[in-house]
Motif scaffolding. Structure first.
Motif, PDB file in Angstrom:
ATOM      1  N   PHE A  74      45.260 -87.548 -28.087  1.00 56.98           N
ATOM      2  CA  PHE A  74      45.349 -88.929 -27.595  1.00 56.98           C
ATOM      3  C   PHE A  74      46.645 -89.075 -26.804  1.00 56.98           C
ATOM      4  O   PHE A  74      47.654 -88.430 -27.118  1.00 56.98           O
ATOM      5  CB  PHE A  74      45.345 -89.934 -28.749  1.00 56.98           C
ATOM      6  N   GLY A  75      46.606 -89.962 -25.816  1.00 58.63           N
ATOM      7  CA  GLY A  75      47.817 -90.219 -25.043  1.00 58.63           C
ATOM      8  C   GLY A  75      47.887 -91.661 -24.569  1.00 58.63           C
ATOM      9  O   GLY A  75      46.862 -92.283 -24.281  1.00 58.63           O
ATOM     10  N   SER A  76      49.083 -92.218 -24.473  1.00 61.09           N
ATOM     11  CA  SER A  76      49.290 -93.585 -23.951  1.00 61.09           C
ATOM     12  C   SER A  76      50.554 -93.601 -23.111  1.00 61.09           C
ATOM     13  O   SER A  76      51.514 -92.856 -23.388  1.00 61.09           O
ATOM     14  CB  SER A  76      49.381 -94.603 -25.093  1.00 61.09           C
ATOM     15  N   GLU A  77      50.545 -94.460 -22.071  1.00 66.94           N
ATOM     16  CA  GLU A  77      51.702 -94.518 -21.170  1.00 66.94           C
ATOM     17  C   GLU A  77      51.953 -95.962 -20.749  1.00 66.94           C
ATOM     18  O   GLU A  77      51.016 -96.725 -20.453  1.00 66.94           O
ATOM     19  CB  GLU A  77      51.469 -93.653 -19.931  1.00 66.94           C
ATOM     20  N   LEU A  78      53.216 -96.334 -20.739  1.00 63.94           N
ATOM     21  CA  LEU A  78      53.646 -97.644 -20.266  1.00 63.94           C
ATOM     22  C   LEU A  78      54.571 -97.438 -19.069  1.00 63.94           C
ATOM     23  O   LEU A  78      55.570 -96.729 -19.184  1.00 63.94           O
ATOM     24  CB  LEU A  78      54.380 -98.414 -21.371  1.00 63.94           C
ATOM     25  N   SER A  79      54.212 -98.065 -17.918  1.00 59.68           N
ATOM     26  CA  SER A  79      55.030 -97.890 -16.706  1.00 59.68           C
ATOM     27  C   SER A  79      55.360 -99.259 -16.114  1.00 59.68           C
ATOM     28  O   SER A  79      54.607-100.236 -16.258  1.00 59.68           O
ATOM     29  CB  SER A  79      54.296 -97.025 -15.674  1.00 59.68           C
ATOM     30  N   TRP A  80      56.478 -99.318 -15.427  1.00 55.90           N
ATOM     31  CA  TRP A  80      56.956-100.582 -14.845  1.00 55.90           C
ATOM     32  C   TRP A  80      57.831-100.284 -13.647  1.00 55.90           C
ATOM     33  O   TRP A  80      58.586 -99.307 -13.639  1.00 55.90           O
ATOM     34  CB  TRP A  80      57.731-101.383 -15.897  1.00 55.90           C
ATOM     35  N   THR A  81      57.689-101.138 -12.618  1.00 52.67           N
ATOM     36  CA  THR A  81      58.495-100.958 -11.405  1.00 52.67           C
ATOM     37  C   THR A  81      59.744-101.825 -11.494  1.00 52.67           C
ATOM     38  O   THR A  81      59.662-103.050 -11.681  1.00 52.67           O
ATOM     39  CB  THR A  81      57.697-101.349 -10.150  1.00 52.67           C
ATOM     40  N   LEU A  82      60.887-101.203 -11.368  1.00 49.92           N
ATOM     41  CA  LEU A  82      62.162-101.914 -11.369  1.00 49.92           C
ATOM     42  C   LEU A  82      62.573-102.179  -9.925  1.00 49.92           C
ATOM     43  O   LEU A  82      62.897-101.256  -9.178  1.00 49.92           O
ATOM     44  CB  LEU A  82      63.232-101.092 -12.091  1.00 49.92           C
ATOM     45  N   LEU A 128      62.612 -98.333  -8.397  1.00 44.91           N
ATOM     46  CA  LEU A 128      62.467 -97.254  -9.381  1.00 44.91           C
ATOM     47  C   LEU A 128      61.225 -97.485 -10.222  1.00 44.91           C
ATOM     48  O   LEU A 128      60.943 -98.610 -10.652  1.00 44.91           O
ATOM     49  CB  LEU A 128      63.696 -97.194 -10.298  1.00 44.91           C
ATOM     50  N   GLY A 129      60.515 -96.408 -10.453  1.00 47.80           N
ATOM     51  CA  GLY A 129      59.377 -96.473 -11.357  1.00 47.80           C
ATOM     52  C   GLY A 129      59.768 -95.936 -12.723  1.00 47.80           C
ATOM     53  O   GLY A 129      60.162 -94.772 -12.844  1.00 47.80           O
ATOM     54  N   LEU A 130      59.715 -96.744 -13.753  1.00 50.00           N
ATOM     55  CA  LEU A 130      60.076 -96.349 -15.107  1.00 50.00           C
ATOM     56  C   LEU A 130      58.801 -96.129 -15.905  1.00 50.00           C
ATOM     57  O   LEU A 130      57.847 -96.929 -15.806  1.00 50.00           O
ATOM     58  CB  LEU A 130      60.926 -97.436 -15.776  1.00 50.00           C
ATOM     59  N   SER A 131      58.798 -95.072 -16.714  1.00 49.88           N
ATOM     60  CA  SER A 131      57.598 -94.779 -17.504  1.00 49.88           C
ATOM     61  C   SER A 131      57.989 -94.254 -18.870  1.00 49.88           C
ATOM     62  O   SER A 131      59.018 -93.584 -19.036  1.00 49.88           O
ATOM     63  CB  SER A 131      56.701 -93.771 -16.782  1.00 49.88           C
ATOM     64  N   LEU A 132      57.145 -94.570 -19.840  1.00 46.16           N
ATOM     65  CA  LEU A 132      57.307 -94.074 -21.211  1.00 46.16           C
ATOM     66  C   LEU A 132      55.926 -93.738 -21.729  1.00 46.16           C
ATOM     67  O   LEU A 132      55.010 -94.572 -21.676  1.00 46.16           O
ATOM     68  CB  LEU A 132      57.958 -95.144 -22.086  1.00 46.16           C
ATOM     69  N   SER A 133      55.766 -92.478 -22.228  1.00 42.22           N
ATOM     70  CA  SER A 133      54.439 -92.061 -22.690  1.00 42.22           C
ATOM     71  C   SER A 133      54.548 -91.386 -24.052  1.00 42.22           C
ATOM     72  O   SER A 133      55.566 -90.777 -24.388  1.00 42.22           O
ATOM     73  CB  SER A 133      53.795 -91.099 -21.683  1.00 42.22           C
ATOM     74  N   VAL A 134      53.487 -91.522 -24.818  1.00 39.41           N
ATOM     75  CA  VAL A 134      53.383 -90.895 -26.138  1.00 39.41           C
ATOM     76  C   VAL A 134      52.031 -90.189 -26.197  1.00 39.41           C
ATOM     77  O   VAL A 134      50.997 -90.788 -25.856  1.00 39.41           O
ATOM     78  CB  VAL A 134      53.481 -91.941 -27.272  1.00 39.41           C
ATOM     79  N   SER A 135      52.032 -88.930 -26.623  1.00 38.87           N
ATOM     80  CA  SER A 135      50.782 -88.178 -26.718  1.00 38.87           C
ATOM     81  C   SER A 135      50.701 -87.477 -28.077  1.00 38.87           C
ATOM     82  O   SER A 135      51.720 -87.054 -28.636  1.00 38.87           O
ATOM     83  CB  SER A 135      50.667 -87.152 -25.586  1.00 38.87           C
TER      84      SER A 135
END
Length: 429
Positions: free
Chosen positions: A93-101, A276-283
């Motif tokens: 399983f994987g999930s990702e949260l991304s946001w543009t700064l 900037l593109g910021l991302s955080l993912s958990v797998s």
């Protein structure tokens, strides 16, 4: 003796028929009297187009709220199944949260621009009402003018009708020729046609009053109560120009457009900054039971930054266009100021000319024309003047009256146009 009794009885019938005819002409529509202050209040409160324009302010305020919004984050979810059941390869399983700064002050520039556009919308609404108020006032003045013209035509018809009916009796008694009786009757009929035309013109102008005030007048029409009084002012041209430069809303609009052009440049520069593109993912990967390469389950956490390659910054078209827009706004501001000075000057001279034209009637011109007409009618009844002289004096008196009311109307209109051009308003009559 019987002859004079017959004449007196005939004249009584004439007066009765004249009264009935005048009443019939005067009551073709129902009037609802309204004063100027009440009318202009209804215009500001109920005019539908003005009410629609007010919604633009709400829309502009909503745009400010939109400009304050940060970029939305994005959330992604994935599932991995190797599909090798026999080999026991596991799943994940994987999930990702991304946001543009946003960098470079983009949000601040958007907010400032939306605020200035909202301010521009308020000034535009103010300018719209300035024009609406003057147009509605001109419609009210037109109603007064057409009312006076109808009175002139109606009084002229009533007077000529009396003369025509008197000539009919005098012809029957042998006092005048038949051609004179026919001529006066024809003249009365011609004037009656003018009465109907003047009445249609009046009703048309009264419909405009209902239109401006947002009223549905099915059974009656607004009828202006006032006359042409209170329109005399003394102005100095240079003072009016200075007042106009300080008060005219269209100059404020031009100035606000200059401010917005500055905001556009600022926003264009901000848009060239890198985001900037910021991302955080958990797998998560499950336990692999494959006998050849068994792998325990594990959870991986990843954080990342993405930097766009702004090759588009080599194309400075948007920035250059906004800079040209600023230059254009400055030129238009200067042109608007020049136009305002010209409008005030023209309106000032038109008002002065209208004052001079109206002053001519204060020399007794109207009273003199009426005295001549009365004298001609008196002489005609005594057989000392021809009917053509009476008709000529009658037409002259009507023209003088119409010119007088036209001068009053033009004087009032000139004041409205001058105050509209100068950005002031003290119309109250």
């Amino acid at each position: 003796m019987k002859k004079y009794i017959k004449i007196g009885f005939s004249m009584a019938i004439i007066n009765l028929s004249y009264t009935l005819s005048a009443q019939k002409i005067d009551t073709l529509f129902t009037k609802s009297n309204i004063d100027y202050i009440t009318y202009i209040g209804l215009v500001g409160k109920n005019n539908l187009e003005y009410s629609a324009e007010k919604f633009k302010i709400k829309m502009a305020e909503a745009n400010i709220l939109s400009a304050r919004v940060f970029p939305d984050p994005e959330f992604g979810f994935s599932f991995t199944d190797n599909g090798q059941r026999r080999m026991n390869m596991g799943y994940g399983f994987g999930s990702e949260l991304s946001w543009t700064l946003e960098l470079g002050g983009k949000r601040k520039a958007r907010i400032e621009m939306a605020q200035n556009e909202a301010k521009l919308t308020r000034i535009l609404l103010e300018d719209y009402f300035r024009k609406l108020r003057s147009d509605a006032t001109l419609a009210y003045l037109t109603g007064i003018y057409n009312r006076y013209l109808l009175d002139v035509k109606l009084n002229s018809y009533q007077q000529m009708k009396k003369l025509a009916e008197a000539d009919s009796i005098r012809f029957k008694l042998g006092a005048i020729a038949q051609v004179n009786a026919r001529q006066s009757k024809l003249e009365a009929g011609t004037i009656l046609s003018e009465v109907y035309a003047a009445q249609a013109e009046l009703k048309s102008s009264l419909v405009n009053l209902s239109l401006f005030s947002g009223q549905r007048q099915r059974s009656s029409l607004f009828y202006p109560k006032e006359g042409f009084k209170g329109f005399d002012r003394n102005f100095l041209l240079q003072e009016l120009i200075i007042i106009a430069q300080n008060n005219r809303t269209d100059l404020k609009i031009a100035l606000q457009n200059k401010n917005i052009s500055q905001n556009i440049i600022k926003l264009s520069k901000a848009n060239r900054a890198l985001d900037l593109g910021l991302s955080l993912s958990v797998s998560y990967n499950s336990y692999v039971k494959n006998v050849i390469a068994p792998t325990p389950s594990f959870t991986a956490v990843n954080a990342g930054i993405s930097i766009p390659l702004k090759f588009s910054n080599n194309r400075s078209g948007e920035l250059r266009a906004s800079e040209y827009g600023k230059i254009q706004a400055e030129v238009l501001y200067e042109q608007t100021a020049l136009n305002i000075e010209a409008e005030v000057t023209q309106a000032f001279y038109n008002y002065k000319s209208a004052q001079k034209q109206l002053a001519l009637f204060n020399t007794g011109l109207l009273a003199e024309a009426k005295a001549i007409l009365n004298g001609k009618i008196y002489s005609y009844k005594r057989g000392e003047t021809s009917l053509l002289e009476v008709l000529e004096a009658h037409r002259t008196y009507n023209e003088v009256q119409q010119n007088y009311y036209q001068s009053l109307y033009q004087h009032a209109v000139a004041l409205v146009e001058l105050e509209k051009a100068a950005g002031i308003w003290d119309i109250n009559f």
